[in-house]
Design a protein around this motif. Structure first.
Motif, PDB file in Angstrom:
ATOM      1  N   UNK A 114     -12.533   8.402   7.242  1.00 32.94           N
ATOM      2  CA  UNK A 114     -11.125   8.666   7.544  1.00 32.94           C
ATOM      3  C   UNK A 114     -10.254   7.578   6.916  1.00 32.94           C
ATOM      4  N   UNK A 115     -10.712   6.329   7.022  1.00 35.47           N
ATOM      5  CA  UNK A 115      -9.998   5.206   6.397  1.00 35.47           C
ATOM      6  C   UNK A 115      -9.935   5.385   4.882  1.00 35.47           C
ATOM      7  N   UNK A 116     -11.042   5.793   4.285  1.00 32.57           N
ATOM      8  CA  UNK A 116     -11.102   6.013   2.844  1.00 32.57           C
ATOM      9  C   UNK A 116     -10.119   7.096   2.410  1.00 32.57           C
ATOM     10  N   UNK A 117     -10.035   8.170   3.184  1.00 34.35           N
ATOM     11  CA  UNK A 117      -9.128   9.270   2.845  1.00 34.35           C
ATOM     12  C   UNK A 117      -7.680   8.807   2.830  1.00 34.35           C
ATOM     13  N   UNK A 118      -7.313   7.997   3.817  1.00 39.11           N
ATOM     14  CA  UNK A 118      -5.948   7.476   3.863  1.00 39.11           C
ATOM     15  C   UNK A 118      -5.691   6.501   2.711  1.00 39.11           C
ATOM     16  N   UNK A 119      -6.647   5.632   2.469  1.00 35.67           N
ATOM     17  CA  UNK A 119      -6.503   4.662   1.376  1.00 35.67           C
ATOM     18  C   UNK A 119      -6.373   5.375   0.034  1.00 35.67           C
ATOM     19  N   UNK A 120      -7.135   6.450  -0.139  1.00 37.04           N
ATOM     20  CA  UNK A 120      -7.104   7.188  -1.399  1.00 37.04           C
ATOM     21  C   UNK A 120      -5.716   7.752  -1.684  1.00 37.04           C
ATOM     22  N   UNK A 123       1.253   0.633  -1.283  1.00 37.50           N
ATOM     23  CA  UNK A 123       0.473  -0.334  -0.508  1.00 37.50           C
ATOM     24  C   UNK A 123      -0.394   0.413   0.501  1.00 37.50           C
ATOM     25  N   UNK A 124      -1.729   0.281   0.427  1.00 30.23           N
ATOM     26  CA  UNK A 124      -2.576   1.019   1.366  1.00 30.23           C
ATOM     27  C   UNK A 124      -2.644   0.411   2.765  1.00 30.23           C
ATOM     28  N   UNK A 125      -2.188  -0.826   2.933  1.00 27.68           N
ATOM     29  CA  UNK A 125      -2.411  -1.556   4.195  1.00 27.68           C
ATOM     30  C   UNK A 125      -1.951  -0.801   5.442  1.00 27.68           C
ATOM     31  N   UNK A 126      -0.710  -0.308   5.487  1.00 29.05           N
ATOM     32  CA  UNK A 126      -0.299   0.379   6.728  1.00 29.05           C
ATOM     33  C   UNK A 126      -1.073   1.662   6.975  1.00 29.05           C
ATOM     34  N   UNK A 127      -1.496   2.330   5.923  1.00 27.38           N
ATOM     35  CA  UNK A 127      -2.236   3.576   6.086  1.00 27.38           C
ATOM     36  C   UNK A 127      -3.681   3.318   6.503  1.00 27.38           C
ATOM     37  N   UNK A 128      -4.250   2.226   6.032  1.00 22.30           N
ATOM     38  CA  UNK A 128      -5.591   1.840   6.473  1.00 22.30           C
ATOM     39  C   UNK A 128      -5.563   1.483   7.961  1.00 22.30           C
ATOM     40  N   UNK A 129      -4.547   0.723   8.378  1.00 23.21           N
ATOM     41  CA  UNK A 129      -4.418   0.373   9.792  1.00 23.21           C
ATOM     42  C   UNK A 129      -4.219   1.620  10.646  1.00 23.21           C
ATOM     43  N   UNK A 130      -3.393   2.528  10.156  1.00 19.98           N
ATOM     44  CA  UNK A 130      -3.187   3.813  10.836  1.00 19.98           C
ATOM     45  C   UNK A 130      -4.514   4.563  10.974  1.00 19.98           C
TER      46      UNK A 130
END
Length: 295
Positions: free
Chosen positions: A189-195, A203-210
């Protein structure tokens, strides 16, 4: 259902349909039993929440749609492979998945193992294509992210911890279960958001935290549904964790406590989206959906 929920469900349905079509084109034709098994496992429905996250985050920054669909398809290939292998007798030993016989029941164990292996390699083949990203540096980042999410420090490592927990001397603690599930369920799930962020060069940081909070919320709800859900609606065997004597969020927190924890995690996920205003509303609704779903 309010308009925001309706908009989310429409977006989720559109993402699922688009990725289903993309997978149909990317998977090999069913000219062999192996290819047929790959298609059976991957084109059998599902929420496509992981692919939705990639498409939604990429879309927030107006990244091209086709690359996002291809990345979503690659992630769904990894997810499908993990389910095939999880269902094997040496793992969870399940006969049903999404209301249909599991791959090893529909074919045999050898075909199931090979279909999972082939889906894993196909995922990385998809990511190497220029249609996925013109910039090779972006493709490398996507490949690295998916490899980490699917490997020993991600999904596979989490599965190993889950298997070990079945024979552990003492049940896992709440922190240990959270760590396990952040790998087994949360990593992809984290990978999908980061992608989605990588494709849009944001910036992937807020989406990874989400996604970290969303993944745990999703798993807490899975644990709740394993106790309270309907097997026919779920399309799979329920109450297996209790039968195996495994510690879960429910066994430690109780049903009410697990529901509170799921709600807290969903709100934590939503809090990371505050910089994006209305553009992130579908992601907020996704966090609420994760803990309100019934299957």
């Amino acid at each position: 259902m309010d308009p925001k929920q309706l908009a989310f469900h429409a977006a989720l349905s559109q993402a699922a349909s688009a990725v289903e079509d993309r997978l149909d084109a990317l998977l090999p034709a069913a000219e062999t039993e192996l290819a047929a098994a790959m298609r059976y496992a991957t084109l059998s429905g599902g929420k496509r929440l992981r692919a939705f996250l990639t498409l939604e985050i990429a879309g927030m920054f107006r990244a091209p749609r086709v690359p996002a669909e291809r990345v979503g398809a690659a992630i769904e290939c990894i997810h499908a492979y993990s389910l095939i292998h999880d269902d094997l007798p040496c793992m969870d030993d399940d006969d049903l998945r999404r209301g249909k016989p599991t791959v090893h029941k529909r074919w045999d164990e050898a075909t199931a193992v090979l279909a999972g292996d082939a889906l894993q390699t196909l995922a990385f083949e998809i990511l190497t294509g220029a249609q996925t990203a013109q910039d090779p540096a972006i493709r490398i980042k996507l490949i690295r992210s998916l490899a980490q999410a699917g490997g020993v420090f991600g999904m596979v490592g989490g599965q190993a911890l889950d298997i070990a927990a079945e024979t552990a001397v003492s049940p896992l603690s709440l922190d240990e279960i959270s760590a396990l599930q952040s790998l087994k369920t949360g990593a992809l799930i984290r990978c999908a958001a980061e992608a989605g962020a990588l494709l849009s060069r944001s910036d992937p940081s807020p989406f990874v935290a989400y996604a970290d909070a969303l993944g745990l919320a999703f798993q807490v709800q899975d644990d709740i549904l394993d106790v309270t859900g309907d097997a026919e609606a779920a399309g799979k065997r329920l109450r297996k964790d209790d039968a195996a004597g495994k510690a879960t969020f429910v066994s430690i927190l109780g049903i009410d406590g697990a529901k509170r924890r799921a709600s807290e995690l969903a709100e934590e996920a939503i809090s990371h989206l505050s910089p994006f205003g209305l553009a992130a509303e579908n992601l907020r609704q996704a966090a609420r959906f994760a803990i309100q779903r019934t299957s």
